[in-house]
Design a protein around this motif. Structure first.
Motif, PDB file in Angstrom:
ATOM      1  N   THR A  70       5.995  -5.218  19.236  1.00 39.18           N
ATOM      2  CA  THR A  70       6.295  -3.861  18.795  1.00 39.18           C
ATOM      3  C   THR A  70       6.745  -3.865  17.341  1.00 39.18           C
ATOM      4  O   THR A  70       6.292  -3.045  16.539  1.00 39.18           O
ATOM      5  CB  THR A  70       7.379  -3.220  19.689  1.00 39.18           C
ATOM      6  N   SER A  71       7.611  -4.792  16.993  1.00 41.56           N
ATOM      7  CA  SER A  71       8.067  -4.902  15.603  1.00 41.56           C
ATOM      8  C   SER A  71       6.913  -5.237  14.667  1.00 41.56           C
ATOM      9  O   SER A  71       6.802  -4.681  13.568  1.00 41.56           O
ATOM     10  CB  SER A  71       9.149  -5.964  15.475  1.00 41.56           C
ATOM     11  N   LEU A  72       6.060  -6.144  15.116  1.00 41.71           N
ATOM     12  CA  LEU A  72       4.903  -6.515  14.303  1.00 41.71           C
ATOM     13  C   LEU A  72       3.992  -5.310  14.094  1.00 41.71           C
ATOM     14  O   LEU A  72       3.534  -5.040  12.977  1.00 41.71           O
ATOM     15  CB  LEU A  72       4.139  -7.660  14.967  1.00 41.71           C
ATOM     16  N   ALA A  73       3.749  -4.561  15.158  1.00 46.45           N
ATOM     17  CA  ALA A  73       2.889  -3.374  15.055  1.00 46.45           C
ATOM     18  C   ALA A  73       3.510  -2.330  14.136  1.00 46.45           C
ATOM     19  O   ALA A  73       2.798  -1.698  13.345  1.00 46.45           O
ATOM     20  CB  ALA A  73       2.631  -2.784  16.439  1.00 46.45           C
ATOM     21  N   MET A  74       4.817  -2.145  14.217  1.00 44.60           N
ATOM     22  CA  MET A  74       5.483  -1.178  13.333  1.00 44.60           C
ATOM     23  C   MET A  74       5.299  -1.580  11.868  1.00 44.60           C
ATOM     24  O   MET A  74       5.012  -0.734  11.018  1.00 44.60           O
ATOM     25  CB  MET A  74       6.972  -1.080  13.669  1.00 44.60           C
ATOM     26  N   THR A  75       5.443  -2.856  11.590  1.00 45.67           N
ATOM     27  CA  THR A  75       5.252  -3.340  10.224  1.00 45.67           C
ATOM     28  C   THR A  75       3.813  -3.128   9.779  1.00 45.67           C
ATOM     29  O   THR A  75       3.544  -2.672   8.662  1.00 45.67           O
ATOM     30  CB  THR A  75       5.641  -4.827  10.121  1.00 45.67           C
ATOM     31  N   LEU A  76       2.876  -3.438  10.651  1.00 44.60           N
ATOM     32  CA  LEU A  76       1.463  -3.252  10.345  1.00 44.60           C
ATOM     33  C   LEU A  76       1.151  -1.782  10.088  1.00 44.60           C
ATOM     34  O   LEU A  76       0.460  -1.438   9.121  1.00 44.60           O
ATOM     35  CB  LEU A  76       0.621  -3.796  11.494  1.00 44.60           C
ATOM     36  N   LEU A  77       1.664  -0.906  10.935  1.00 43.73           N
ATOM     37  CA  LEU A  77       1.439   0.529  10.741  1.00 43.73           C
ATOM     38  C   LEU A  77       2.043   1.000   9.421  1.00 43.73           C
ATOM     39  O   LEU A  77       1.419   1.787   8.698  1.00 43.73           O
ATOM     40  CB  LEU A  77       2.033   1.319  11.910  1.00 43.73           C
ATOM     41  N   GLU A  78       3.221   0.508   9.087  1.00 41.12           N
ATOM     42  CA  GLU A  78       3.848   0.872   7.825  1.00 41.12           C
ATOM     43  C   GLU A  78       2.995   0.421   6.633  1.00 41.12           C
ATOM     44  O   GLU A  78       2.811   1.174   5.680  1.00 41.12           O
ATOM     45  CB  GLU A  78       5.238   0.254   7.744  1.00 41.12           C
ATOM     46  N   LEU A  79       2.474  -0.782   6.702  1.00 40.47           N
ATOM     47  CA  LEU A  79       1.610  -1.279   5.635  1.00 40.47           C
ATOM     48  C   LEU A  79       0.336  -0.436   5.503  1.00 40.47           C
ATOM     49  O   LEU A  79      -0.126  -0.177   4.393  1.00 40.47           O
ATOM     50  CB  LEU A  79       1.212  -2.735   5.905  1.00 40.47           C
ATOM     51  N   CYS A  80      -0.221  -0.027   6.615  1.00 38.61           N
ATOM     52  CA  CYS A  80      -1.494   0.676   6.612  1.00 38.61           C
ATOM     53  C   CYS A  80      -1.365   2.179   6.324  1.00 38.61           C
ATOM     54  O   CYS A  80      -2.328   2.802   5.908  1.00 38.61           O
ATOM     55  CB  CYS A  80      -2.213   0.465   7.947  1.00 38.61           C
ATOM     56  N   ARG A  81      -0.191   2.727   6.550  1.00 41.72           N
ATOM     57  CA  ARG A  81       0.005   4.153   6.272  1.00 41.72           C
ATOM     58  C   ARG A  81       0.040   4.452   4.786  1.00 41.72           C
ATOM     59  O   ARG A  81      -0.313   5.526   4.367  1.00 41.72           O
ATOM     60  CB  ARG A  81       1.360   4.604   6.841  1.00 41.72           C
ATOM     61  N   GLY A  82       0.550   3.524   4.019  1.00 43.07           N
ATOM     62  CA  GLY A  82       0.775   3.818   2.604  1.00 43.07           C
ATOM     63  C   GLY A  82       1.987   4.712   2.482  1.00 43.07           C
ATOM     64  O   GLY A  82       2.792   4.828   3.400  1.00 43.07           O
ATOM     65  N   ARG A  83       2.105   5.367   1.366  1.00 45.10           N
ATOM     66  CA  ARG A  83       3.249   6.282   1.161  1.00 45.10           C
ATOM     67  C   ARG A  83       3.028   7.577   1.910  1.00 45.10           C
ATOM     68  O   ARG A  83       1.969   8.185   1.807  1.00 45.10           O
ATOM     69  CB  ARG A  83       3.427   6.573  -0.316  1.00 45.10           C
ATOM     70  N   ILE A  84       4.048   7.971   2.630  1.00 42.52           N
ATOM     71  CA  ILE A  84       3.971   9.241   3.375  1.00 42.52           C
ATOM     72  C   ILE A  84       4.793  10.272   2.656  1.00 42.52           C
ATOM     73  O   ILE A  84       5.833  10.034   2.153  1.00 42.52           O
ATOM     74  CB  ILE A  84       4.462   9.055   4.820  1.00 42.52           C
TER      75      ILE A  84
END
Length: 84
Positions: A70-84
């Protein structure tokens, strides 16, 4: 021929470094694909982030890797979202 512990560790570290290079490349590729999805969604009147989809991703990583997934996925999602 017997391999020394030092040689075994050095070989394993080389493999880890090669795997890390592949993982970084895959994350960069995922970020680029995610950007296309976001841009297309925004251009068609949608929101930049699709929370239901993010929950699916979190669940997938949690099922495969346990709680740290879950932590890994959150980090990955944060990287892929860019600036919100």
């Amino acid at each position: 021929m017997t391999t020394t512990p030092e040689a075994t560790i050095a070989d394993a570290r080389e493999r880890i470094d090669a795997l890390d290079d592949r993982i970084i490349g895959l994350i960069q590729e995922r970020t680029a694909v995610s950007s296309v999805v976001q841009q297309t969604r925004i251009a068609s009147g949608g929101r930049r982030v699709h929370l239901a989809r993010e929950m699916e991703i979190l669940g997938r990583y949690r099922e495969a890797l346990g709680k740290p997934g879950t932590s890994l996925a959150m980090t990955l999602l944060e990287l892929c979202r860019g600036r919100i």
